[in-house]
Enzyme design. Sequence first.
Site, PDB file in Angstrom:
ATOM      1  N   TYR A 270     -43.586   0.338  -2.690  1.00 57.73           N
ATOM      2  CA  TYR A 270     -42.923   1.540  -3.213  1.00 57.73           C
ATOM      3  C   TYR A 270     -41.523   1.174  -3.657  1.00 57.73           C
ATOM      4  O   TYR A 270     -40.811   0.455  -2.945  1.00 57.73           O
ATOM      5  CB  TYR A 270     -42.859   2.603  -2.108  1.00 57.73           C
ATOM      6  CG  TYR A 270     -42.155   3.881  -2.517  1.00 57.73           C
ATOM      7  CD1 TYR A 270     -42.717   4.740  -3.463  1.00 57.73           C
ATOM      8  CD2 TYR A 270     -40.931   4.241  -1.949  1.00 57.73           C
ATOM      9  CE1 TYR A 270     -42.080   5.912  -3.825  1.00 57.73           C
ATOM     10  CE2 TYR A 270     -40.286   5.416  -2.304  1.00 57.73           C
ATOM     11  CZ  TYR A 270     -40.861   6.250  -3.246  1.00 57.73           C
ATOM     12  OH  TYR A 270     -40.223   7.417  -3.599  1.00 57.73           O
TER      13      TYR A 270
ATOM     14  N   ASP B 123     -36.621  -5.764  -3.940  1.00 53.14           N
ATOM     15  CA  ASP B 123     -36.240  -4.408  -3.578  1.00 53.14           C
ATOM     16  C   ASP B 123     -35.981  -4.405  -2.068  1.00 53.14           C
ATOM     17  O   ASP B 123     -36.913  -4.342  -1.268  1.00 53.14           O
ATOM     18  CB  ASP B 123     -37.353  -3.433  -3.966  1.00 53.14           C
ATOM     19  CG  ASP B 123     -36.997  -2.009  -3.603  1.00 53.14           C
ATOM     20  OD1 ASP B 123     -35.926  -1.793  -2.989  1.00 53.14           O
ATOM     21  OD2 ASP B 123     -37.791  -1.096  -3.932  1.00 53.14           O
TER      22      ASP B 123
ATOM     23  N   LYS C  88     -30.631   3.093   1.631  1.00 49.03           N
ATOM     24  CA  LYS C  88     -30.786   3.407   3.062  1.00 49.03           C
ATOM     25  C   LYS C  88     -29.563   2.996   3.903  1.00 49.03           C
ATOM     26  O   LYS C  88     -28.578   3.698   3.885  1.00 49.03           O
ATOM     27  CB  LYS C  88     -32.114   2.835   3.562  1.00 49.03           C
ATOM     28  CG  LYS C  88     -33.279   3.498   2.779  1.00 49.03           C
ATOM     29  CD  LYS C  88     -34.669   3.321   3.329  1.00 49.03           C
ATOM     30  CE  LYS C  88     -35.619   4.282   2.641  1.00 49.03           C
ATOM     31  NZ  LYS C  88     -36.574   3.704   1.729  1.00 49.03           N
TER      32      LYS C  88
HETATM   33  C1  LIG Z   1     -36.863   4.204   0.231  1.00 49.26           C
HETATM   34  C2  LIG Z   1     -37.172   3.185  -0.762  1.00 49.26           C
HETATM   35  C3  LIG Z   1     -36.852   3.339  -2.123  1.00 49.26           C
HETATM   36  C4  LIG Z   1     -36.337   4.627  -2.680  1.00 49.26           C
HETATM   37  O1  LIG Z   1     -35.092   4.962  -2.205  1.00 49.26           O
HETATM   38  P1  LIG Z   1     -34.606   6.509  -2.315  1.00 49.26           P
HETATM   39  O2  LIG Z   1     -33.210   6.459  -1.799  1.00 49.26           O
HETATM   40  O3  LIG Z   1     -35.563   7.287  -1.478  1.00 49.26           O
HETATM   41  O4  LIG Z   1     -34.676   6.881  -3.745  1.00 49.26           O
HETATM   42  C5  LIG Z   1     -37.053   2.281  -2.965  1.00 49.26           C
HETATM   43  N1  LIG Z   1     -37.542   1.117  -2.516  1.00 49.26           N
HETATM   44  C6  LIG Z   1     -37.875   0.931  -1.225  1.00 49.26           C
HETATM   45  C7  LIG Z   1     -38.378  -0.395  -0.783  1.00 49.26           C
HETATM   46  C8  LIG Z   1     -37.708   1.959  -0.315  1.00 49.26           C
HETATM   47  O5  LIG Z   1     -38.086   1.781   0.956  1.00 49.26           O
END
Ligand SMILES: *Cc1c(COP(=O)(O)O)cnc(C)c1O
Length: 433
Positions: A145, A240, A268
């Site tokens: 994701y 990511d 995060k």
């Molecule tokens: C949470 C998450 C996102 C998205 O971040 P948001 O602040 O919710 O937009 C993207 N990549 C990864 C790996 C994530 O865990």
Amino acid sequence: MIQAATSNDLFLRAQNSIPGGVNSPVRAFKAVGGNPRFMVSAKGAYMFDEDGNKFIDLINSWGPMILGHASELVQKAVQDAIPNSLSFGAPTRKEIEIAELIVSMVPSIEKVRMVNSGTEATMSAIRVARGYTGRDKIIKFEGCYHGHGDSFLISAGSGAITLGVPDSPGVTKGTANDTLTAPFNNLEAVQTLVEANKGQVAAIILEPVAGNMGLVTPADGFLQGLRSICDKEGIVLIFDEVMTGFRLARGGAQELYGVTPDLSTLGKIIGGGMPVGAYGGKKELMDYVAPAGPVYQAGTLSGNPIAMSAGMAMLTYLNEHPEVYTQLDHTAGKMVAGMQQNLEQSGHKFTINRVGSMFSIFFTDQPVNDFESAKTSDTAMFGRYFNAMLQRGIYLAPSQYETLFVSTSITEDLVEQYVQASIESIKEALEAK
Ligand SMILES: *Cc1c(COP(=O)(O)O)cnc(C)c1O
């Protein structure tokens, strides 16, 4: 017994004015059954809901609360910043300080741009990769994701070489066609895609440790293999690290595994609980971003002074206290070992994956190393387990396909409580079948 009347009422009321009653889908408990709890406060390891229940929290706002809730050092930084106004829309000293700190902590990052969410970070990073390479396509992995940007809401369909099919209505065919997908941990599939799309792939993006299909670890050589494919083909490698950044080590998964991507995305933990994201990497790439270069990306509230203050306090602490990572690894290790020991004794073979303070239990006897194997988990069993844990005052991520996040507030006593509750809940969930 867990009280629920007020939360149930609020959830009913919320449906009238908020789609599905929540501002982010997984909060709705749809995958596990039952209604979500509405929270009022949290401190350290505990969250308190509208019904007067107290939960041991193992989501920690999906990662940011690595020091537990309401950390005094983060809250003080926010309080100190508030009287100076909440936003300027002009540059501040704090933005340089946090950029310098991020550059010093994350191996791949030489320059960094702050944004407001992980989604914004990943969307911007692929735009830079496309602008820089002059190519359109990206490769992502099934089950990874990267936020809700159009390009990322794609799964493989049947077979890795098939063109992407939109997972969500509203994503155009054009966008879907530019997103190629491969199974996680499958270098051969990536190689095949790259060869079939020679000179057209701008970026390979992945979670270096996947946390959004439950926790899945990179196989030996997988990250290195991607690095060398990218080097050979002039493809931008993007890690990511929205979830893993500042969590698995000060420098994230790239430090832990010793593989350096070209661009990294963060979120995060970086905001200490405030809405912050960032993307950064090689100077050469980041100097493609406006106003230094032609790739446009902007944000009215980007680098917001309150959010920067929270993030700065959080990152400074982590940077100065690397022992946090040893402690978290130890705590999560004991939680998992306690469960595993009992499972062995009771003759049940379930898979638990863990890296540092992130872990997931899959109700399957197969090893889980990609999305296909993650899907062999018995999700109905997970739902029963989740609700049995909730009844015992333990708040887990309300989906099989999520990871748990341990905070430094989890003491030895709480480890014991967690293990005990988990053993009882697995038993209860198996019996209820
Ligand atoms: C949470 C998450 C996102 C998205 O971040 P948001 O602040 O919710 O937009 C993207 N990549 C990864 C790996 C994530 O865990």
